[in-house]
Design a protein around this motif. Structure first.
Motif, mmCIF file in Angstrom:
data_model
loop_
_atom_site.group_PDB
_atom_site.id
_atom_site.type_symbol
_atom_site.label_atom_id
_atom_site.label_comp_id
_atom_site.label_asym_id
_atom_site.label_seq_id
_atom_site.Cartn_x
_atom_site.Cartn_y
_atom_site.Cartn_z
ATOM 1 N N PRO A 38 0.829 -1.217 0.000
ATOM 2 C CA PRO A 38 0.000 0.000 0.000
ATOM 3 C C PRO A 38 0.859 1.260 0.000
ATOM 4 C CG PRO A 38 -0.805 -1.541 1.614
ATOM 5 C CD PRO A 38 0.448 -2.131 1.066
ATOM 6 N N GLY A 39 0.536 2.152 -0.908
ATOM 7 C CA GLY A 39 1.222 3.431 -0.923
ATOM 8 C C GLY A 39 2.528 3.441 -1.690
ATOM 9 N N HIS A 66 5.741 -1.608 7.282
ATOM 10 C CA HIS A 66 5.325 -3.000 7.182
ATOM 11 C C HIS A 66 6.538 -3.865 7.463
ATOM 12 C CE1 HIS A 66 1.506 -1.817 5.388
ATOM 13 N NE2 HIS A 66 2.195 -0.834 4.875
ATOM 14 N N ALA A 126 -13.369 10.508 1.408
ATOM 15 C CA ALA A 126 -12.802 9.517 2.328
ATOM 16 C C ALA A 126 -11.371 9.157 1.957
ATOM 17 C CB ALA A 126 -13.675 8.263 2.303
ATOM 18 N N LEU A 174 -10.274 7.639 -0.715
ATOM 19 C CA LEU A 174 -10.104 6.340 -1.343
ATOM 20 C C LEU A 174 -9.865 6.441 -2.838
ATOM 21 C CD1 LEU A 174 -12.999 4.548 0.516
ATOM 22 C CD2 LEU A 174 -10.607 4.032 0.764
ATOM 23 N N SER A 218 -7.176 -8.209 -3.231
ATOM 24 C CA SER A 218 -7.215 -8.178 -1.770
ATOM 25 C C SER A 218 -7.910 -6.897 -1.311
ATOM 26 C CB SER A 218 -5.798 -8.260 -1.206
ATOM 27 O OG SER A 218 -5.015 -7.263 -1.788
ATOM 28 N N ILE A 219 -7.766 -5.851 -2.117
ATOM 29 C CA ILE A 219 -8.520 -4.626 -1.834
ATOM 30 C C ILE A 219 -9.645 -4.578 -2.850
ATOM 31 C CG2 ILE A 219 -8.401 -2.138 -1.710
ATOM 32 C CD1 ILE A 219 -5.515 -2.359 -1.021
ATOM 33 N N ASN A 241 -19.912 -3.175 -1.843
ATOM 34 C CA ASN A 241 -18.666 -2.652 -1.292
ATOM 35 C C ASN A 241 -18.273 -3.300 0.015
ATOM 36 O OD1 ASN A 241 -18.383 -0.922 -3.401
ATOM 37 N ND2 ASN A 241 -19.321 0.834 -2.369
ATOM 38 N N VAL A 242 -19.283 -3.397 0.929
ATOM 39 C CA VAL A 242 -18.950 -3.858 2.267
ATOM 40 C C VAL A 242 -19.008 -5.384 2.365
ATOM 41 C CG1 VAL A 242 -19.555 -3.696 4.686
ATOM 42 C CG2 VAL A 242 -19.822 -1.723 3.214
ATOM 43 N N TYR A 259 -18.218 -7.638 0.340
ATOM 44 C CA TYR A 259 -17.551 -8.174 -0.850
ATOM 45 C C TYR A 259 -16.917 -9.525 -0.588
ATOM 46 C CZ TYR A 259 -13.081 -6.890 1.217
ATOM 47 O OH TYR A 259 -11.992 -6.796 2.033
ATOM 48 N N LEU A 278 -3.306 3.104 1.932
ATOM 49 C CA LEU A 278 -4.392 2.309 2.481
ATOM 50 C C LEU A 278 -4.155 0.840 2.232
ATOM 51 C CD1 LEU A 278 -7.303 4.598 1.383
ATOM 52 C CD2 LEU A 278 -6.389 4.332 3.652
ATOM 53 N N GLY A 279 -4.033 0.108 3.291
ATOM 54 C CA GLY A 279 -3.981 -1.343 3.168
ATOM 55 C C GLY A 279 -5.396 -1.866 3.147
ATOM 56 N N GLN A 280 -5.483 -3.181 3.098
ATOM 57 C CA GLN A 280 -6.799 -3.793 2.982
ATOM 58 C C GLN A 280 -7.685 -3.413 4.155
ATOM 59 O OE1 GLN A 280 -6.609 -7.957 3.211
ATOM 60 N NE2 GLN A 280 -8.634 -8.296 2.362
ATOM 61 N N VAL A 321 -8.963 0.240 3.990
ATOM 62 C CA VAL A 321 -9.991 0.435 2.965
ATOM 63 C C VAL A 321 -11.321 -0.132 3.449
ATOM 64 C CG1 VAL A 321 -10.710 -0.283 0.678
ATOM 65 C CG2 VAL A 321 -8.391 0.489 1.043
ATOM 66 N N PHE A 322 -11.246 -1.302 4.037
ATOM 67 C CA PHE A 322 -12.479 -1.919 4.505
ATOM 68 C C PHE A 322 -13.152 -1.070 5.560
ATOM 69 C CE2 PHE A 322 -15.492 -5.109 4.903
ATOM 70 C CZ PHE A 322 -15.675 -5.495 6.225
ATOM 71 N N ALA A 353 -12.862 2.150 5.974
ATOM 72 C CA ALA A 353 -13.420 3.359 5.360
ATOM 73 C C ALA A 353 -14.744 3.046 4.676
ATOM 74 C CB ALA A 353 -12.423 3.931 4.352
ATOM 75 N N LEU A 354 -14.790 1.897 3.990
ATOM 76 C CA LEU A 354 -16.031 1.530 3.313
ATOM 77 C C LEU A 354 -17.143 1.265 4.309
ATOM 78 C CD1 LEU A 354 -14.699 -0.819 0.532
ATOM 79 C CD2 LEU A 354 -15.719 1.409 0.232
ATOM 80 N N GLN A 355 -16.787 0.631 5.402
ATOM 81 C CA GLN A 355 -17.796 0.369 6.427
ATOM 82 C C GLN A 355 -18.389 1.658 6.941
ATOM 83 O OE1 GLN A 355 -16.169 -2.050 9.576
ATOM 84 N NE2 GLN A 355 -17.712 -3.581 9.139
#
Lengths: 680, 296
Positions: free
Chosen positions: A406-407, A461, A539, A541, A572-573, A603-604, A606, B11-13, B16-17, B19-21
């Motif tokens: 990420p990033g 990480h 947000a 995203l 994964s995302i 979205n949620v 998934y 944003l990792g998984q 993101v999750f 934020a979506l929630q």
């Protein structure tokens, strides 16, 4: 006259004793024999004292006579002459006495002298003798001291101690009975023994020398033998190459690679070692190779005196050119930039093979002045891919590896020091050059062992050495496969077919009426402009590393627009959908709760749509679900009493209840295998 | 009210999750603690969050004060309604009522005191409980929801005493009229019914959608929220949020809020309402003026 005679007389006197002639000159020969008057003998007889008195008396008489003569002469007269004559005869006699006395004195003197001389001579002789003797004594003394100081050579020899001597020496040498008492004999015996021993040792020494010579010769022989072995081994190796290939054990090749690897710069070397190790240990399909020119790499390390000469030459040249014509600043800057962004001539190529025969080719470069690693990626598939229009960016080398972690978008240099270097040559950011140089992703730096301080204090990480390599390789493979899966799916989506695989069919009812009509890519800026995507943008995203698409689902007069945000870390995302329904007015999530619920369903929730691992079916399942949701939405819409006419969409779906809860949700959840819809 | 500018966090998984929630979260219910310092809110994921009202309303309130003090998973389904007794927080969602002790609720790992399920007619789908109402005089709890009935539960014994039927569609909300012990219920069928607790019969019916001033046919006829002050009643939903005079059954004031209301409460002279579709609870200090929002 008297002196002359005495002179003449002296030699006579010396020559012969007692042979003088009185008053006669040169008549010694004739008067020798016969009678001669020896005055020397007379001398011995007379008394010197009386002679002295006589002399004094004579002198007085003479003086008196002279005085009388004087007187007579002065008085003058005739009889004076007789008186003077008389007196003259008297004075002559006196003169004769005087002469005799003188002679006598002389003789006495001579005698005395002679005697002294003799005595002196004797004394001298004795003296001489004495000196001789003294000299001899001294000499003898010296000799004696010399003799006393004489050190015999035998004393310098370190003899073995007495006890040892008596112990070791054989009795015929040691002769104990004799030597015990007599130190001289003892020493002699000891010396004898010493001599014996030395002789024996000298023997041994000669033997050893000859041994050594022999052994040296043997060594030479063996060396020659070994050196003749080397070319034979080489030829065997050459001959075995085909065998190696046949058995898949490319030792030679690996060896050559290691040779080349020695010239790699340190970060590339670390990466090479790790990749090879990983390939050997975990993943046989991974292959590592080194590309580039080794000579150029060697040339980089030439001794500086060569380059100094060049520098001075080029400086002189530069000065000349500046005098004549200034090269443009742009050209100068360009050259400086090129210099700064120079790559090391060697690069490491890693090929990752995936299960479906597609290969990800990664080429790693090292930028020397910037001290960062970059990577260029290329995906090749087993069969030729026809790229659908919307899939243009999916496998492009620029973006296929974007955001692996990420990033990690790879558009900025991870080395903070580079910023200062860039300022000097007017480079704003590395982004402009990444297409040519490759992307400086953070995971690439980590693979090469380069660590840079992060600009923002983000939780890093965890990546420890071997783990990191493994994780990265797995991510890379997943990435390639998901992109290829999307590629295929896009091809189908563009034709309006949502490709749902058979093992995901259970998620959806048998009959789905809504159809996907359009699937296109959308630019990032356009996505941000859409009115129904504001929530996602706010947000955070919807960054510029994502890919954006627009799908259009239709049923009858109802048109559902779906704006899709595809994160590089798909699957994964999850992709994020924002919906806008055009049917009896425009409904979005801001004015219709059900649209919001539909978005929430894709979205949620998934995770249930991921399908079998590795979950590449997520996007198509989401799209299919959207079609189903649209069906449900349209069919369960409550009939507005004020409007006349039948319902456009008769209810075909089986639902237990149409509304539930304070928010009056529609039943969007599909239950398998019963096939009815209910609420969450 | 301004939202803070989005931070460019990689944003990792998980992020993101989350934020979506949050984007798809709906707060359905809230309740104030007996001491008045805390606010409990329940959302569509079944979570209950406890906010510190005293911190949020104080003059030194920062962003962190608007975050929950504690959040826990209360129900499997959405928490549609909550109500507080002087010691307990009662929450209801998918078919059952749970009680939590206010004194313990701030500790981590809090467990419910008890849970009850009213007797339902259907067994295929568990009906939700949309509204809870406390009747302090009787020490009982009235539940109403998806099975179109009002159930009364005695709080001491936990038995279900009455079941009031009359609605044709599921019930959204309840309100208690204190003076004459009457319960008002508003439902999907668009009617507000008044029930007499002593006789257990329906006393009055107001069909809101039939009144032109407040009806909004394009929204439907359903009554989403209800609050009463013995003489007055506020109700809204499909029809606009309206203030009614109960004796005369006439609408008096219509509130200018576009979106259908989910929840409304009289609190002293504040009207607390969750308006719109967001994870926020809006607080009105005056009628019609939105002061600030609490967010999950």
């Amino acid at each position: 006259m008297s002196s002359e005679s005495s002179k003449k007389r002296k030699p006579k006197v010396i020559r012969s004793d007692g042979a003088p002639a009185e008053g006669k000159r040169n008549r010694s020969d004739t008067e020798q024999e016969g009678k001669y008057y020896s005055e020397e003998a007379e001398v011995d007889l007379r008394d010197p004292g009386r002679d002295y008195e006589l002399y004094k008396y004579t002198c007085q008489e003479l003086q008196r006579l002279m005085a009388e003569i004087q007187d007579l002469k002065s008085r003058g007269g005739k009889d004076v002459a007789i008186e003077i004559e008389e007196r003259r005869i008297q004075s002559c006699v006196h003169f004769m006495t005087l002469k005799k006395l003188n002679r006598l004195a002389h003789i006495r003197l001579k005698k005395g002298r002679d005697q002294t001389h003799e005595a002196k001579q004797k004394v001298d002789a004795y003296h001489l003798q004495l000196q001789n003797l003294l000299y001899e004594v001294m000499h003898l003394q010296k000799e004696i001291t010399k003799c006393l100081e004489f050190k015999s050579k035998h004393e310098e020899i370190d003899l073995v101690s007495l006890e040892e001597f008596y112990k070791e020496a054989p009795p015929d040498i040691s002769k104990a009975e004799v030597t015990m008492g007599d130190p001289h004999q003892q020493t002699l015996a000891r010396l004898d023994w010493e001599l014996e021993q030395r002789k024996r040792l000298a023997e041994k020494y000669r033997e050893c020398l000859s041994n050594k010579e022999k052994i040296l010769k043997e060594i030479e022989v063996k060396k020659e033998y070994l050196s003749s072995l080397q070319p034979r081994l080489n030829s065997i190796m050459q001959a075995s190459l085909p065998v190696q290939e046949y058995l898949f054990m490319p030792f030679d090749q690996a060896h050559k690679q290691y040779e080349t690897a020695r010239h790699l710069p340190p970060p590339l070397y670390v990466l090479f070692v790790q990749a090879t190790a990983y390939g050997q240990a975990c993943d046989k399909t991974l292959s590592v190779a080194i590309e580039g020119s080794v000579d150029e790499a060697k040339a980089l390390f030439k001794p500086p005196d060569d380059s100094q000469d060049d520098e001075s030459d080029s400086d002189a040249e530069e000065e000349q050119t500046t005098k004549r014509r200034r090269p443009t600043l742009g050209v100068q800057l360009d050259d400086k930039r090129k210099e700064m962004l120079k790559r090391h001539p060697l690069s490491v190529m890693v090929d990752l093979k995936c299960k479906d025969e597609s290969v990800l080719h990664l080429t790693f470069y090292y930028l020397m002045n910037l001290n960062i690693l970059t990577v260029k990626a290329k995906v090749t598939t087993a069969t030729e891919l026809i790229t659908p229009i919307s899939a243009g960016d999916l496998l492009s080398p620029d973006s296929v590896l974007s955001c692996l972690y990420p990033g990690d978008h790879g558009k900025k240099t991870p080395n903070p020091a580079n910023q200062y270097q860039f300022d000097k040559v007017g480079i704003l950011t590395l982004r402009d050059y990444v297409l040519d140089l490759g992307h400086p992703y953070l995971w690439v730096q980590k693979l090469g062992g380069l660590h840079f301080p992060k600009e923002t204090s983000l939780p890093s990480h965890s990546s420890l050495g071997a783990h990191h390599m493994e994780t990265t390789m797995k991510l890379l493979k997943t990435r390639v496969q998901s992109r290829l899966a999307l590629h295929k799916q896009f091809a189908s989506l563009e034709h309006g077919i949502v490709p749902v695989t058979s093992d995901c069919q259970y998620l959806f009812p048998a009959k789905v009426v809504s159809r996907l009509v359009k699937w296109v890519t959308v630019a990032h800026e356009d996505y941000m402009e859409l009115h129904f995507t504001k929530d996602i943008v706010e947000a955070g995203l919807a960054g510029d590393t994502n890919l954006y698409y627009m799908a259009l689902i239709e049923r009858g007069t109802a048109k559902l627009q779906a704006a899709v945000v595809l994160n590089p870390g798909y699957s994964s995302i999850p992709p994020i959908f924002q919906l806008c329904l055009n049917w009896k007015g425009e409904k979005t999530n801001s004015n219709d709760d059900n649209i919001r619920a539909m978005e929430s369903e894709v979205n949620v929730c998934y995770k249930e749509l991921c399908g079998p691992r590795p979950g590449h079916q997520l996007l198509t399942n989401q799209l299919q679900r959207l079609c189903v949701l649209l069906d449900v939405y349209l069919e369960t819409e409550s009939h507005d009493d004020s409007v006349e006419g039948p319902k456009e969409f008769p209810q075909e779906k089986m639902c237990l209840r149409l509304f539930r809860g304070p928010s009056r949700m529609k039943p969007f959840k599909y239950n398998h295998p019963q096939g009815f819809f209910s609420h969450r | 009210m301004e939202r803070p500018a989005p931070v460019a966090v990689p944003l990792g998984q998980a992020e993101v999750f989350q934020a979506l929630q949050r984007l798809h979260m709906t707060v359905f219910s809230q309740s104030v603690s007996p001491c008045g310092k805390f606010l409990a809110a329940g959302n569509n994921y079944g979570q209950i969050a406890i906010f510190s009202l005293s911190a949020a309303l104080s003059s030194e309130a920062k962003e962190e004060s608007k975050k929950p003090v504690v959040t826990f998973q209360a129900h499997d389904g959405p928490v549609y309604s909550m109500v507080s007794t002087d010691r307990h927080l009662l929450s209801a969602g998918d078919g059952e009522v749970k009680a939590w002790l206010w004194a313990e609720i701030l500790k981590k790992g809090c467990k419910e005191m008890w849970r009850r399920q009213p007797p339902y007619r259907t067994s295929l789908e568990v009906p939700e409980i949309n509204a809870l109402l406390l009747v302090p005089k009787e020490n009982s709890l009235i539940l109403a929801g998806g099975d179109c009935q009002l159930h009364t539960m005695d709080l001491e014994t936990g038995t279900f005493t009455r079941a009031l039927r009359g609605h044709t569609d599921y019930i959204h909300c309840l309100a208690l009229r204190e003076r004459s012990p009457e319960v008002l219920s508003g439902g999907e069928d668009g009617a507000v019914r008044l029930w007499d607790l002593r006789t257990a019969k329906e006393a009055q019916t107001i069909e809101v959608y039939k009144h032109e001033e407040c009806s909004r046919p394009h929204n439907g006829r359903w009554i989403g929220c209800l609050a009463t002050d013995s003489d007055w009643m506020v109700c809204g939903g499909g029809p606009a949020l309206t203030l009614w005079h109960l004796r005369s059954s006439t609408p008096t004031t219509i509130f200018p809020i576009r979106a259908p209301q989910k929840h409304v409460t009289f609190y002293q002279d504040l009207v607390l309402t969750a308006a719109g579709n967001s994870c926020r609870v809006d607080v009105f200090t005056n009628l019609g003026y939105r002061a600030f929002s609490l967010s999950f």
